[in-house]
Design a protein around this motif. Structure first.
Motif, PDB file in Angstrom:
ATOM      1  N   GLU A 288       0.856  -1.191   0.000  1.00  0.00           N
ATOM      2  CA  GLU A 288       0.000   0.000   0.000  1.00  0.00           C
ATOM      3  C   GLU A 288       0.887   1.235   0.000  1.00  0.00           C
ATOM      4  O   GLU A 288       2.002   1.221   0.512  1.00  0.00           O
ATOM      5  CB  GLU A 288      -0.912  -0.006   1.224  1.00  0.00           C
ATOM      6  CG  GLU A 288      -2.015  -1.029   1.105  1.00  0.00           C
ATOM      7  CD  GLU A 288      -2.904  -1.086   2.331  1.00  0.00           C
ATOM      8  OE1 GLU A 288      -2.458  -0.701   3.439  1.00  0.00           O
ATOM      9  OE2 GLU A 288      -4.056  -1.534   2.177  1.00  0.00           O
TER      10      GLU A 288
ATOM     11  N   HIS B  23       8.273   3.931  -2.751  1.00  0.00           N
ATOM     12  CA  HIS B  23       7.126   4.328  -3.569  1.00  0.00           C
ATOM     13  C   HIS B  23       7.495   4.614  -5.021  1.00  0.00           C
ATOM     14  O   HIS B  23       6.620   4.689  -5.866  1.00  0.00           O
ATOM     15  CB  HIS B  23       6.389   5.514  -2.953  1.00  0.00           C
ATOM     16  CG  HIS B  23       7.237   6.732  -2.767  1.00  0.00           C
ATOM     17  ND1 HIS B  23       8.166   6.831  -1.767  1.00  0.00           N
ATOM     18  CD2 HIS B  23       7.302   7.876  -3.465  1.00  0.00           C
ATOM     19  CE1 HIS B  23       8.769   7.995  -1.858  1.00  0.00           C
ATOM     20  NE2 HIS B  23       8.260   8.661  -2.877  1.00  0.00           N
TER      21      HIS B  23
ATOM     22  N   LEU C  44       6.627  -1.224  -7.304  1.00  0.00           N
ATOM     23  CA  LEU C  44       5.457  -0.882  -8.104  1.00  0.00           C
ATOM     24  C   LEU C  44       4.969  -2.076  -8.916  1.00  0.00           C
ATOM     25  O   LEU C  44       3.764  -2.255  -9.121  1.00  0.00           O
ATOM     26  CB  LEU C  44       5.765   0.317  -9.005  1.00  0.00           C
ATOM     27  CG  LEU C  44       6.047   1.622  -8.256  1.00  0.00           C
ATOM     28  CD1 LEU C  44       6.481   2.718  -9.220  1.00  0.00           C
ATOM     29  CD2 LEU C  44       4.854   2.059  -7.424  1.00  0.00           C
ATOM     30  N   GLU C  45       5.900  -2.935  -9.390  1.00  0.00           N
ATOM     31  CA  GLU C  45       5.516  -4.168 -10.090  1.00  0.00           C
ATOM     32  C   GLU C  45       4.743  -5.086  -9.146  1.00  0.00           C
ATOM     33  O   GLU C  45       3.728  -5.671  -9.538  1.00  0.00           O
ATOM     34  CB  GLU C  45       6.749  -4.913 -10.607  1.00  0.00           C
ATOM     35  CG  GLU C  45       7.433  -4.287 -11.784  1.00  0.00           C
ATOM     36  CD  GLU C  45       8.758  -4.975 -12.106  1.00  0.00           C
ATOM     37  OE1 GLU C  45       9.038  -6.072 -11.569  1.00  0.00           O
ATOM     38  OE2 GLU C  45       9.533  -4.400 -12.884  1.00  0.00           O
TER      39      GLU C  45
ATOM     40  N   GLN D 252       3.092  -4.195  -6.441  1.00  0.00           N
ATOM     41  CA  GLN D 252       1.816  -3.539  -6.176  1.00  0.00           C
ATOM     42  C   GLN D 252       0.845  -3.786  -7.332  1.00  0.00           C
ATOM     43  O   GLN D 252      -0.329  -4.124  -7.122  1.00  0.00           O
ATOM     44  CB  GLN D 252       2.055  -2.045  -5.979  1.00  0.00           C
ATOM     45  CG  GLN D 252       0.844  -1.264  -5.548  1.00  0.00           C
ATOM     46  CD  GLN D 252       1.184   0.212  -5.390  1.00  0.00           C
ATOM     47  OE1 GLN D 252       1.736   0.820  -6.306  1.00  0.00           O
ATOM     48  NE2 GLN D 252       0.847   0.777  -4.231  1.00  0.00           N
ATOM     49  N   SER D 253       1.325  -3.642  -8.550  1.00  0.00           N
ATOM     50  CA  SER D 253       0.497  -3.861  -9.734  1.00  0.00           C
ATOM     51  C   SER D 253       0.051  -5.320  -9.834  1.00  0.00           C
ATOM     52  O   SER D 253      -1.110  -5.602 -10.150  1.00  0.00           O
ATOM     53  CB  SER D 253       1.279  -3.455 -10.983  1.00  0.00           C
ATOM     54  OG  SER D 253       0.545  -3.740 -12.141  1.00  0.00           O
ATOM     55  N   ALA D 254       0.959  -6.257  -9.565  1.00  0.00           N
ATOM     56  CA  ALA D 254       0.625  -7.687  -9.631  1.00  0.00           C
ATOM     57  C   ALA D 254      -0.442  -8.034  -8.598  1.00  0.00           C
ATOM     58  O   ALA D 254      -1.394  -8.768  -8.889  1.00  0.00           O
ATOM     59  CB  ALA D 254       1.870  -8.536  -9.426  1.00  0.00           C
TER      60      ALA D 254
ATOM     61  N   THR E  75      -2.674  -6.001  -7.271  1.00  0.00           N
ATOM     62  CA  THR E  75      -3.929  -5.385  -7.708  1.00  0.00           C
ATOM     63  C   THR E  75      -4.563  -6.184  -8.837  1.00  0.00           C
ATOM     64  O   THR E  75      -5.762  -6.487  -8.806  1.00  0.00           O
ATOM     65  CB  THR E  75      -3.679  -3.929  -8.158  1.00  0.00           C
ATOM     66  OG1 THR E  75      -3.112  -3.205  -7.067  1.00  0.00           O
ATOM     67  CG2 THR E  75      -4.959  -3.261  -8.616  1.00  0.00           C
ATOM     68  N   GLU E  76      -3.752  -6.528  -9.826  1.00  0.00           N
ATOM     69  CA  GLU E  76      -4.267  -7.263 -10.983  1.00  0.00           C
ATOM     70  C   GLU E  76      -4.806  -8.636 -10.580  1.00  0.00           C
ATOM     71  O   GLU E  76      -5.885  -9.040 -10.995  1.00  0.00           O
ATOM     72  CB  GLU E  76      -3.144  -7.417 -12.013  1.00  0.00           C
ATOM     73  CG  GLU E  76      -3.581  -7.990 -13.328  1.00  0.00           C
ATOM     74  CD  GLU E  76      -2.437  -8.012 -14.332  1.00  0.00           C
ATOM     75  OE1 GLU E  76      -2.281  -9.054 -14.988  1.00  0.00           O
ATOM     76  OE2 GLU E  76      -1.712  -7.010 -14.445  1.00  0.00           O
TER      77      GLU E  76
ATOM     78  N   ARG F 220      -8.147  -8.679  -8.774  1.00  0.00           N
ATOM     79  CA  ARG F 220      -9.311  -8.470  -9.644  1.00  0.00           C
ATOM     80  C   ARG F 220      -9.574  -9.661 -10.560  1.00  0.00           C
ATOM     81  O   ARG F 220     -10.579  -9.683 -11.264  1.00  0.00           O
ATOM     82  CB  ARG F 220      -9.092  -7.225 -10.494  1.00  0.00           C
ATOM     83  CG  ARG F 220      -9.058  -5.966  -9.660  1.00  0.00           C
ATOM     84  CD  ARG F 220      -8.760  -4.757 -10.497  1.00  0.00           C
ATOM     85  NE  ARG F 220      -8.703  -3.569  -9.668  1.00  0.00           N
ATOM     86  CZ  ARG F 220      -8.051  -2.484  -9.979  1.00  0.00           C
ATOM     87  NH1 ARG F 220      -7.400  -2.411 -11.136  1.00  0.00           N
ATOM     88  NH2 ARG F 220      -8.027  -1.455  -9.167  1.00  0.00           N
TER      89      ARG F 220
ATOM     90  N   TRP G  39      10.564  -9.303  -4.574  1.00  0.00           N
ATOM     91  CA  TRP G  39       9.261  -9.094  -3.969  1.00  0.00           C
ATOM     92  C   TRP G  39       9.267  -9.521  -2.506  1.00  0.00           C
ATOM     93  O   TRP G  39       8.702  -8.839  -1.652  1.00  0.00           O
ATOM     94  CB  TRP G  39       8.177  -9.838  -4.739  1.00  0.00           C
ATOM     95  CG  TRP G  39       7.815  -9.227  -6.064  1.00  0.00           C
ATOM     96  CD1 TRP G  39       8.339  -8.097  -6.631  1.00  0.00           C
ATOM     97  CD2 TRP G  39       6.852  -9.709  -6.987  1.00  0.00           C
ATOM     98  NE1 TRP G  39       7.760  -7.860  -7.847  1.00  0.00           N
ATOM     99  CE2 TRP G  39       6.840  -8.835  -8.092  1.00  0.00           C
ATOM    100  CE3 TRP G  39       5.998 -10.804  -6.993  1.00  0.00           C
ATOM    101  CZ2 TRP G  39       5.999  -9.014  -9.183  1.00  0.00           C
ATOM    102  CZ3 TRP G  39       5.164 -10.990  -8.078  1.00  0.00           C
ATOM    103  CH2 TRP G  39       5.152 -10.102  -9.164  1.00  0.00           C
TER     104      TRP G  39
END
Length: 171
Positions: free
Chosen positions: A73, A83, A89-90, A92-94, A96-97, A100, A127
């Protein structure tokens, strides 16, 4: 502790000529790799992630995915000055993706999918380092005195084993 799944994957690739590695790393042409990664490696990493994890706190149940989400977060990344980190960021994106996606409804599948995504892109060790880099988030979800991955030396050993797999082709 050793990450037995890493050693099993390494032996699997070592048993053939390196020219065949691409074919061997694809679960489409080699079903055994799916068993080694989604079974052995994921099971070993999940066991390490569960060690010292506080599944219940203040009348609420938590899953390891809750820790992963909290780790990526915005406020957590800013506290650790991550940040703007491409790897953070990768991750975080993974997260999130995958949240969903159809796997997002099953937290265990989401975690295994995240492990596979990190392995496929050779960033899984990075990671893990990001997830365990924030003492505040770590302390919220783990008993830091007993959690294996809260120990920087143990985390380094696990990440070294996972890093070695980053040299191998997975698909």
């Amino acid at each position: 502790r050793r990450v037995h799944g890493c050693a099993d994957c390494q032996r699997y690739f070592d048993s053939v000529d390196p020219e065949l590695w691409l074919e061997r790393g694809s679960d489409a042409s080699s079903p055994q790799i799916a068993l080694l990664v989604r079974g052995g490696l994921c099971d070993a990493l999940v066991a390490l992630l569960r060690d010292g994890f506080r599944a219940k706190k203040r009348f609420r149940s938590f899953h390891i995915v809750d820790f992963v989400v909290a780790s990526v977060e915005g406020p957590a990344l800013r506290r650790m000055e991550l940040h703007e980190s491409p790897r953070a960021l990768e991750l975080q994106s993974a997260v999130t993706e995958l949240s969903r996606s159809p796997q997002g409804t099953n937290l265990s599948m989401l975690l295994r999918s995240l492990v596979c995504a990190g392995l496929n892109t050779s960033v899984l060790a990075d990671w893990l380092r990001i997830m365990f880099s924030n003492p505040q988030t770590l302390g919220s979800f783990y008993d830091v005195k007993s959690a294996t991955l809260a120990d920087p030396e143990a985390l380094d050993r696990v990440c070294e084993a996972v890093d070695a797999l980053g040299l191998l082709p997975f698909d």
